[in-house]
Design a protein around this motif. Structure first.
Motif, short mmCIF file in Angstrom:
data_model
loop_
_atom_site.label_atom_id
_atom_site.label_comp_id
_atom_site.label_asym_id
_atom_site.label_seq_id
_atom_site.Cartn_x
_atom_site.Cartn_y
_atom_site.Cartn_z
N GLU A 157 6.30 -15.17 16.10
CA GLU A 157 7.11 -14.58 17.16
C GLU A 157 6.34 -13.44 17.83
OE1 GLU A 157 10.98 -12.97 16.00
OE2 GLU A 157 10.79 -11.54 17.66
N LEU B 86 3.59 -14.82 19.96
CA LEU B 86 4.12 -15.39 21.19
C LEU B 86 4.47 -14.28 22.18
CD1 LEU B 86 5.29 -17.85 22.79
CD2 LEU B 86 7.47 -16.89 22.06
N ARG B 87 5.18 -13.26 21.67
CA ARG B 87 5.59 -12.17 22.56
C ARG B 87 4.38 -11.53 23.21
NH1 ARG B 87 10.91 -10.52 22.27
NH2 ARG B 87 12.12 -11.45 20.58
N LYS B 88 3.31 -11.37 22.42
CA LYS B 88 2.11 -10.78 23.00
C LYS B 88 1.49 -11.71 24.04
CE LYS B 88 0.58 -7.23 20.02
NZ LYS B 88 -0.59 -6.66 19.34
N ALA B 89 1.50 -13.01 23.73
CA ALA B 89 0.89 -13.96 24.66
C ALA B 89 1.63 -13.98 25.99
CB ALA B 89 0.88 -15.36 24.05
N ILE B 90 2.94 -13.73 25.97
CA ILE B 90 3.67 -13.75 27.24
C ILE B 90 3.83 -12.36 27.83
CG2 ILE B 90 4.89 -15.90 26.71
CD1 ILE B 90 7.33 -14.14 26.12
N GLY B 91 3.11 -11.38 27.29
CA GLY B 91 3.05 -10.11 28.01
C GLY B 91 3.57 -8.88 27.30
N ALA B 92 3.96 -8.99 26.02
CA ALA B 92 4.41 -7.79 25.32
C ALA B 92 3.22 -6.90 25.01
CB ALA B 92 5.11 -8.17 24.02
N THR B 93 3.38 -5.59 25.23
CA THR B 93 2.32 -4.66 24.85
C THR B 93 2.51 -4.27 23.38
OG1 THR B 93 3.67 -2.78 25.49
CG2 THR B 93 2.25 -3.69 27.19
N ILE C 155 6.12 -4.11 20.98
CA ILE C 155 6.34 -4.67 19.63
C ILE C 155 6.68 -3.55 18.66
CG2 ILE C 155 5.28 -5.97 17.73
CD1 ILE C 155 5.70 -7.69 20.16
N PRO D 155 -2.85 -11.50 18.99
CA PRO D 155 -2.01 -12.65 19.37
C PRO D 155 -2.53 -13.98 18.86
CG PRO D 155 -3.06 -11.64 21.29
CD PRO D 155 -3.28 -10.73 20.15
N ILE D 156 -3.85 -14.17 18.81
CA ILE D 156 -4.30 -15.49 18.35
C ILE D 156 -4.14 -15.64 16.84
CG2 ILE D 156 -5.85 -16.45 20.08
CD1 ILE D 156 -8.12 -14.95 18.67
#
Lengths: 238, 418
Positions: free
Chosen positions: B319, B322-329, B333, B411-412
């Motif tokens: 989760e 994913l959040r980071k991949a769609i733009g969470a800094t 988080i 993220p990866i």
């Protein structure tokens, strides 16, 4: 017209000493707006690493990456997060939808991290969900969706911020061929509508949807060819 | 991400794991409940004690025979017979103690009282004064509902007259309308009832309802057969004069007893102000001690929170990725997980406050009804504020590390996690 994506002599090295692995060696590449590029190669060829670097998920060890005319080493971590949010959309093999969260809420997620005004969120999410033909499953939770529906929800999520580049990492890898075909149709349509698509796959018939195929092997580009004759959509249903 | 969104995200995260969230906050609930309970009951005990003491009036000075106990094993059982009538007379002299308004010697003991066939175990208090008629009413703030107190003449004559408490009247005279003028037997000797006290309950550790008051002269000669007193109670003319009066009393008694070194005193003095301060110190330190114990529960609860949050962060690695991949800094988080922890503990704190308040209310009722104490339920506002503050703080402190771990995930790595 300058390239949307330009990498120059990029290498990516993992580990040190005996565990040192070179995933990418001296790769140079340009991708222009509106292209549909398939990156192919056997596992370990470096195709995922390349996608991670192009998608701002990982950094380069050597070389430079210029995105929309700006070198990414100039971006702060927050600016990188903003690019991922506003300029890029990701579709993963494993879907990565939030469980116990409706399709609508999953699609809304990128908007929550964006600067898009809140009153536009719902309309945007609905329009993205309609474009993947999933409006009838709006409030369904991922556990009740079929694999194809999950991937369509994930595509809607990738689309919702209207990104310039869509990265798809083996998007059909977990799907049966019929669902895979539907997903590829959607991705082709997105490209036709002007989105740049970078697709990773090891299946030739999936790659043949692209206009350009880059083959990687052992971290170097083996071939980079424009597809003269794109696969007809029927070819899927073999 | 705006704060409002982060709050919604954090709450959604908690909602999707209801039963785990509930179990996680149990430690905090117990800790805050304990703190509320301790603070509420501590405040109740303090009020009760102060209430009792203040029943005697703040200007009251009590002289007690014997050596002042210096420690828990010191029973001060020497010189218990040091206070005599001569001391009372010396203290009454204005040249010795100019600011003493009332002086009353007191002798007490238990004795069986009877009327006809009915008997009742009573506390007999010998008091009064050969100089002042209303001294008992003045000092204890009690009044007869029927009849009157004995006067100076009764004291001088060692008269066999008694004023009985309300409970004593009920026990001995349940079938008699007016006990005034009736004779009761105390230790086999006849006493004429001249007054009945109105219902009063505890006053400074004396329960006047179960008491028989007689002139101290009769108590000394006819009931207990001793020449000394158990207390001399003096009230100062003014609160400002308490210190002066205490010093005057000490000088007078030392002179009477030929004592030159204060360490050899065969009496000691308690003022109500002293007593209130001392008891208040005891209840306060006891309360803080118990709060310290409850804090251990909170600490353990906090570690529980940290443990569960770390598990949660690991479990939700994908989760986070994913959040980071769609733009969470990183900050998005961090805030999300920190808020989850703080909400958890703050909710735990609120439940603890409700539970603690409820429990201490029930215990207060039990203490009032069961033990007949004049126990008042106290809602500890400071405890509630402390509870909310501390529980949120526990969330911040113990949620901080897991939240940091979450925000630092690449993220990866996170997306690859199976």
């Amino acid at each position: 017209m300058p390239a949307l994506i330009k990498i120059d002599r990029v290498s990516k090295i993992f580990g040190e000493g005996e565990t040192k692995t070179i995933a990418l060696r001296d790769i140079s590449l340009e991708i222009h707006k509106g292209e549909f590029v398939a990156v192919m190669g056997p596992s370990g060829s470096g195709k995922s690493t390349l996608l991670h670097i192009l998608g701002f998920l990982d950094s380069v060890s050597e070389g430079s990456y210029v995105f929309e005319g700006k070198d990414i080493s100039a971006y702060t971590p927050d600016a990188v997060a903003r690019i991922r949010n506003e300029r890029l959309g990701f579709v993963f093999q494993a879907f990565n939808l939030l469980s116990r969260t409706s399709v609508l809420q999953n699609v809304l997620l990128p908007l929550r991290y964006s600067s898009v005004p809140e009153q536009e969120w719902h309309e945007r999410a609905i329009s993205a969900i309609k474009s993947v033909d999933l409006f009838h499953r709006l409030n369904a939770e991922p556990s009740t969706l079929s694999g194809g529906e999950k991937q369509r929800a994930a595509i809607a999520r990738a689309l919702v911020n209207n990104p310039s580049v869509i990265f798809a990492d083996e998007p059909t890898g977990n799907l049966d061929s019929k669902s895979g075909q539907i997903v590829m149709e959607i991705i082709r349509r997105l490209n036709d509508e002007g989105h740049t698509v970078i697709l990773i796959t090891h299946e030739t018939y999936t790659a043949e949807n692209a206009k350009r195929i880059i083959r990687l092997k052992d971290g170097v580009i083996e071939s980079d060819t424009q597809v003269a004759q794109r696969a007809s959509l029927e070819k899927f249903s073999k | 991400m705006k704060l409002k969104q982060t709050i919604e995200t954090a709450l959604a995260g908690l909602r999707s794991n209801r039963s785990r969230s509930a179990l996680t906050i149990l430690g905090i609930v117990i800790g805050i409940t304990a703190i509320m309970l301790v603070m509420s009951l501590g405040a109740g005990a303090q009020e009760l004690v102060l209430d009792q003491i203040q029943g005697l009036g703040t200007k009251t000075i009590v002289v007690i025979p014997g050596r002042e106990p210096k420690g828990p094993s010191d029973f001060a059982n020497v010189f218990l017979d040091s206070l005599k009538i001569r001391d009372v007379e010396s203290l009454q002299s204005k040249s010795n103690v100019p600011f003493a308004a009332d002086i009353m010697p007191v002798i007490f003991g238990t004795a069986q009282s009877s009327y006809g066939t009915k008997t009742y175990q009573t506390t007999v208090l010998g008091g009064g004064s050969a100089e002042s008629n209303n001294i008992i009413a003045d000092i204890f703030d009690i009044f007869p509902s029927q009849g009157s107190f004995f006067d100076t003449e009764d004291v001088k004559a060692s008269a066999d007259v008694a004023v009985i408490g309300n409970k004593v009247r009920e026990e001995l005279f349940d079938s008699v309308d007016n006990p005034i003028g009736q004779r009761i037997k105390i230790k086999g000797r006849n006493f004429k009832v001249i007054g009945v006290l109105s219902e009063k309950g505890q006053v400074s550790f004396f329960n006047f309802d179960e008491m028989v008051l007689v002139p101290y002269t009769s108590a000394q000669t006819h009931l207990f057969g001793r020449k000394y007193f158990d207390r001399i109670i003096i009230s100062a003319s003014d609160e400002d004069k308490i210190v002066q009066t205490v010093a005057d009393i000490k000088d007078t008694l030392r002179e009477n007893h030929s004592i030159s070194n204060p360490d050899d005193d065969d009496f000691f003095i308690q003022t109500q102000v002293d007593l209130a301060a001392r008891l208040s110190t005891i209840t306060t330190s006891l309360t803080w001690f118990l709060i310290a114990m409850a804090s251990i529960a909170l600490f353990v609860g906090g570690i529980g929170i940290m443990n569960i949050m770390l598990v949660s962060v690991t479990e939700r690695t994908r989760e986070i990725g994913l959040r980071k991949a769609i733009g969470a800094t990183d900050r998005d988080i961090l805030t999300q997980f920190l808020l989850e922890a703080v909400f958890l503990t703050a909710i735990g704190g609120m439940i603890g406050i409700l539970l603690g308040t409820g429990l201490s209310f029930i215990i207060s009722l039990g203490l009032s009804a069961g033990l007949g104490l004049n126990w008042k339920f106290v809602f500890p506002f400071s405890g509630a504020a402390l509870g909310i503050f501390v529980s949120s703080l526990v969330g911040l402190v113990f949620g901080g590390y897991p939240a940091r771990q979450a925000s630092k995930k690449s993220p990866i790595e996170a997306l690859r996690y199976e």
